[in-house]
Write a protein that holds these residues in place. Structure first.
Motif, PDB file in Angstrom:
ATOM      1  N   PHE A 144       0.811  -7.645  15.009  1.00 20.75           N
ATOM      2  CA  PHE A 144       0.397  -6.492  14.056  1.00 20.75           C
ATOM      3  C   PHE A 144       1.076  -7.408  13.259  1.00 20.75           C
ATOM      4  O   PHE A 144       0.591  -7.975  11.730  1.00 20.75           O
ATOM      5  CB  PHE A 144       1.024  -5.351  13.466  1.00 20.75           C
ATOM      6  N   TYR A 145       2.219  -7.751  13.932  1.00 22.54           N
ATOM      7  CA  TYR A 145       3.175  -8.664  12.225  1.00 22.54           C
ATOM      8  C   TYR A 145       3.344  -9.798  12.797  1.00 22.54           C
ATOM      9  O   TYR A 145       3.270 -11.022  12.193  1.00 22.54           O
ATOM     10  CB  TYR A 145       4.922  -8.847  13.285  1.00 22.54           C
ATOM     11  N   LEU A 195      -0.173 -14.327   5.412  1.00 19.15           N
ATOM     12  CA  LEU A 195       0.486 -14.176   4.370  1.00 19.15           C
ATOM     13  C   LEU A 195       0.396 -16.541   4.298  1.00 19.15           C
ATOM     14  O   LEU A 195       0.901 -17.030   3.522  1.00 19.15           O
ATOM     15  CB  LEU A 195       1.703 -13.883   4.475  1.00 19.15           C
ATOM     16  N   VAL A 250      -6.770 -11.047   8.393  1.00 18.56           N
ATOM     17  CA  VAL A 250      -6.023  -9.474   7.768  1.00 18.56           C
ATOM     18  C   VAL A 250      -6.954  -8.568   8.402  1.00 18.56           C
ATOM     19  O   VAL A 250      -7.036  -7.264   8.944  1.00 18.56           O
ATOM     20  CB  VAL A 250      -6.626 -10.022   6.500  1.00 18.56           C
ATOM     21  N   PHE A 273      -5.912  -4.939  10.565  1.00 16.53           N
ATOM     22  CA  PHE A 273      -7.235  -4.162  10.174  1.00 16.53           C
ATOM     23  C   PHE A 273      -7.267  -3.512  12.009  1.00 16.53           C
ATOM     24  O   PHE A 273      -7.221  -2.407  12.002  1.00 16.53           O
ATOM     25  CB  PHE A 273      -8.398  -3.746  10.263  1.00 16.53           C
ATOM     26  N   ILE A 311      -4.039  -2.238  13.111  1.00 19.26           N
ATOM     27  CA  ILE A 311      -3.436  -0.721  12.976  1.00 19.26           C
ATOM     28  C   ILE A 311      -4.033   1.224  12.784  1.00 19.26           C
ATOM     29  O   ILE A 311      -3.978   1.858  12.485  1.00 19.26           O
ATOM     30  CB  ILE A 311      -2.992  -0.649  11.354  1.00 19.26           C
ATOM     31  N   ILE A 353      -9.246   5.307  13.526  1.00 15.89           N
ATOM     32  CA  ILE A 353     -10.357   5.380  12.721  1.00 15.89           C
ATOM     33  C   ILE A 353     -11.645   5.256  13.230  1.00 15.89           C
ATOM     34  O   ILE A 353     -11.706   3.418  12.952  1.00 15.89           O
ATOM     35  CB  ILE A 353      -9.958   6.116  11.084  1.00 15.89           C
ATOM     36  N   MET A 388       8.803   2.496  17.133  1.00 13.29           N
ATOM     37  CA  MET A 388       8.700   1.765  15.141  1.00 13.29           C
ATOM     38  C   MET A 388       7.462   3.275  14.933  1.00 13.29           C
ATOM     39  O   MET A 388       6.287   3.701  15.332  1.00 13.29           O
ATOM     40  CB  MET A 388       7.500   0.820  15.822  1.00 13.29           C
ATOM     41  N   VAL A 426       7.820   3.604   9.485  1.00 13.68           N
ATOM     42  CA  VAL A 426       8.153   1.659   8.817  1.00 13.68           C
ATOM     43  C   VAL A 426       6.935   0.888   9.224  1.00 13.68           C
ATOM     44  O   VAL A 426       6.943  -0.184   8.448  1.00 13.68           O
ATOM     45  CB  VAL A 426       9.034   1.707  10.426  1.00 13.68           C
ATOM     46  N   LEU A 427       5.510   1.168  10.018  1.00  8.60           N
ATOM     47  CA  LEU A 427       4.334   0.387   9.658  1.00  8.60           C
ATOM     48  C   LEU A 427       3.466   0.272   8.457  1.00  8.60           C
ATOM     49  O   LEU A 427       3.569  -0.648   7.933  1.00  8.60           O
ATOM     50  CB  LEU A 427       3.374   1.190  11.132  1.00  8.60           C
ATOM     51  N   HIS A 434       5.903  -1.869   6.284  1.00  8.12           N
ATOM     52  CA  HIS A 434       5.712  -3.154   6.583  1.00  8.12           C
ATOM     53  C   HIS A 434       4.016  -3.204   6.435  1.00  8.12           C
ATOM     54  O   HIS A 434       4.087  -4.705   5.089  1.00  8.12           O
ATOM     55  CB  HIS A 434       5.927  -3.480   7.710  1.00  8.12           C
ATOM     56  N   GLY A 435       3.739  -2.463   6.522  1.00  8.17           N
ATOM     57  CA  GLY A 435       1.937  -3.413   5.600  1.00  8.17           C
ATOM     58  C   GLY A 435       1.666  -3.043   4.768  1.00  8.17           C
ATOM     59  O   GLY A 435       1.590  -4.447   3.712  1.00  8.17           O
ATOM     60  N   VAL A 448       3.388  -6.485   3.254  1.00  5.58           N
ATOM     61  CA  VAL A 448       2.679  -7.598   3.441  1.00  5.58           C
ATOM     62  C   VAL A 448       1.546  -7.562   2.420  1.00  5.58           C
ATOM     63  O   VAL A 448       0.843  -8.698   1.613  1.00  5.58           O
ATOM     64  CB  VAL A 448       2.439  -7.010   5.155  1.00  5.58           C
ATOM     65  N   ILE A 459       2.393  -8.856  -1.092  1.00  6.20           N
ATOM     66  CA  ILE A 459       3.237 -10.523  -0.666  1.00  6.20           C
ATOM     67  C   ILE A 459       1.696 -11.337  -1.036  1.00  6.20           C
ATOM     68  O   ILE A 459       1.697 -11.791  -1.783  1.00  6.20           O
ATOM     69  CB  ILE A 459       3.828 -11.340   0.535  1.00  6.20           C
ATOM     70  N   LEU A 460       0.989 -10.554  -0.072  1.00  2.00           N
ATOM     71  CA  LEU A 460      -0.568 -12.032  -0.457  1.00  2.00           C
ATOM     72  C   LEU A 460      -1.134 -11.402  -1.620  1.00  2.00           C
ATOM     73  O   LEU A 460      -1.965 -12.099  -2.399  1.00  2.00           O
ATOM     74  CB  LEU A 460      -1.244 -10.206   0.883  1.00  2.00           C
ATOM     75  N   MET A 486      -6.497  -4.113   1.486  1.00  2.00           N
ATOM     76  CA  MET A 486      -5.788  -3.666   2.572  1.00  2.00           C
ATOM     77  C   MET A 486      -4.623  -3.136   2.508  1.00  2.00           C
ATOM     78  O   MET A 486      -4.255  -1.902   3.006  1.00  2.00           O
ATOM     79  CB  MET A 486      -4.725  -5.022   3.212  1.00  2.00           C
ATOM     80  N   VAL A 492      -6.276   0.687   3.177  1.00  2.00           N
ATOM     81  CA  VAL A 492      -6.501   0.396   4.500  1.00  2.00           C
ATOM     82  C   VAL A 492      -5.316   1.221   5.210  1.00  2.00           C
ATOM     83  O   VAL A 492      -5.152   1.858   5.981  1.00  2.00           O
ATOM     84  CB  VAL A 492      -7.377  -0.775   5.355  1.00  2.00           C
ATOM     85  N   ILE A 493      -3.980   0.758   5.120  1.00  2.00           N
ATOM     86  CA  ILE A 493      -3.062   0.822   5.421  1.00  2.00           C
ATOM     87  C   ILE A 493      -2.176   2.355   5.243  1.00  2.00           C
ATOM     88  O   ILE A 493      -2.056   2.932   6.196  1.00  2.00           O
ATOM     89  CB  ILE A 493      -1.705   0.237   5.194  1.00  2.00           C
ATOM     90  N   ALA A 534      -4.551   4.358   7.274  1.00  2.15           N
ATOM     91  CA  ALA A 534      -3.810   4.765   8.874  1.00  2.15           C
ATOM     92  C   ALA A 534      -2.866   5.175   9.147  1.00  2.15           C
ATOM     93  O   ALA A 534      -3.501   6.220   9.964  1.00  2.15           O
ATOM     94  CB  ALA A 534      -4.058   3.092   9.197  1.00  2.15           C
TER      95      ALA A 534
END
Lengths: 168, 103
Positions: free
Chosen positions: A5-6, A13, A39, A43, A46, A123, B1, B5-6, B9-10, B13, B16-17, B47, B50-51, B54
């Protein structure tokens, strides 16, 4: 599998930052495609594989190809032929290619089965489809109106018709 | 994790995008790059949906992403048609070249 993911986020980015800082539109499009693919990998990691597939098919496959068509249409003339020689020099594609290679490596790691690659519950398309045509069916109709309006608008503006009071 | 937290962080991101796209719109004067930056911003918004979807295990986030996708497609079709029209008329893609509209 949280590292995937990271890594994909970092690629997204970096590619987006490179895209908005290019001078050549074609090189920028190359970076945007890499960003969208990254991206899509995010997806997938996650647990939203359907959104990831749509990201590749619609964003990278349709919208960016539309941009490529327009860039090609705008570049007609002798200067475009001259530009062709300096178009895809190795220095230009090696960075987006490297970023895409990172994404490919992630894909290989996921497929090779050292873990399911998904953090949390996935999902799938089934749940999304049930929600889309269940509670959200009116919104789907409205979205289809929007697409029709976009189609009519693009056809009219692209047809070269005289807009009243415009084009001298 | 943990999932929280996910989520954080998501969303970081995604924001920032979004900011990268916003900087692109504000800094670049070429209309094509501005449209491209708007695409990046829309992508970041999708995004985030979706995050968040999820995180709570709901399909609604992806449904909203599909609607954003539809909107981006309609926007880019009309936007690129306008772009072609502007380039045919002023022989330039500089956004400042068309800042003065004369009816």
């Amino acid at each position: 599998m949280i590292a995937l993911f990271y890594l994909a986020s970092a690629v997204a980015l970096v590619a987006a930052a490179m895209a908005i800082s290019r001078r050549n539109a074609f090189h920028a499009l190359l970076y945007v495609v890499v960003s969208l693919l990254a991206v899509a990998v995010v997806f997938f990691t996650i647990g939203a594989p359907f959104a990831g597939a749509l990201e590749i098919i619609v964003y990278a496959g349709a919208i960016i190809v539309l941009f490529v068509f327009v860039v090609m249409m705008l570049n007609l003339g002798p200067s475009a032929v001259r530009d062709e020689y300096g178009f895809l020099t190795p220095a230009m594609w090696i960075v987006p290619g490297g970023l895409a290679a990172i994404l490919l490596a992630e894909l290989v790691v996921i497929i090779s089965g050292t873990g399911d690659g998904v953090t949390g519950a996935a999902i799938g398309p089934r749940e999304v489809g049930l929600a889309l045509f269940g509670p959200y069916v009116v919104a789907v109709e409205v979205a289809s109106f929007l697409l029709l309006a976009g189609l009519v608008g693009a056809a009219y503006l692209g047809s070269g018709a005289r807009i009243s009071g415009g084009d001298r | 994790m943990s999932a929280g937290v996910l989520l954080g962080h998501g969303l970081a991101v995604a924001s920032i995008l979004f900011v990268i796209g916003l900087i692109g719109v504000l800094v670049r004067r070429n209309l094509l790059f501005q449209l491209l930056s708007i695409e990046i911003m829309l992508n970041a918004a999708g995004m985030a949906f979706v995050i968040a979807g999820a995180r709570w295990g709901q399909a609604d986030g992806q449904v909203m992403f599909i609607f954003i996708l539809v909107m981006a497609a309609a926007e880019v079709a009309v936007g690129l048609a306008l772009l072609l029209r502007v380039s045919r008329r002023v022989r330039d893609l500089d956004g400042d070249a068309v800042s003065a509209m004369r009816g």
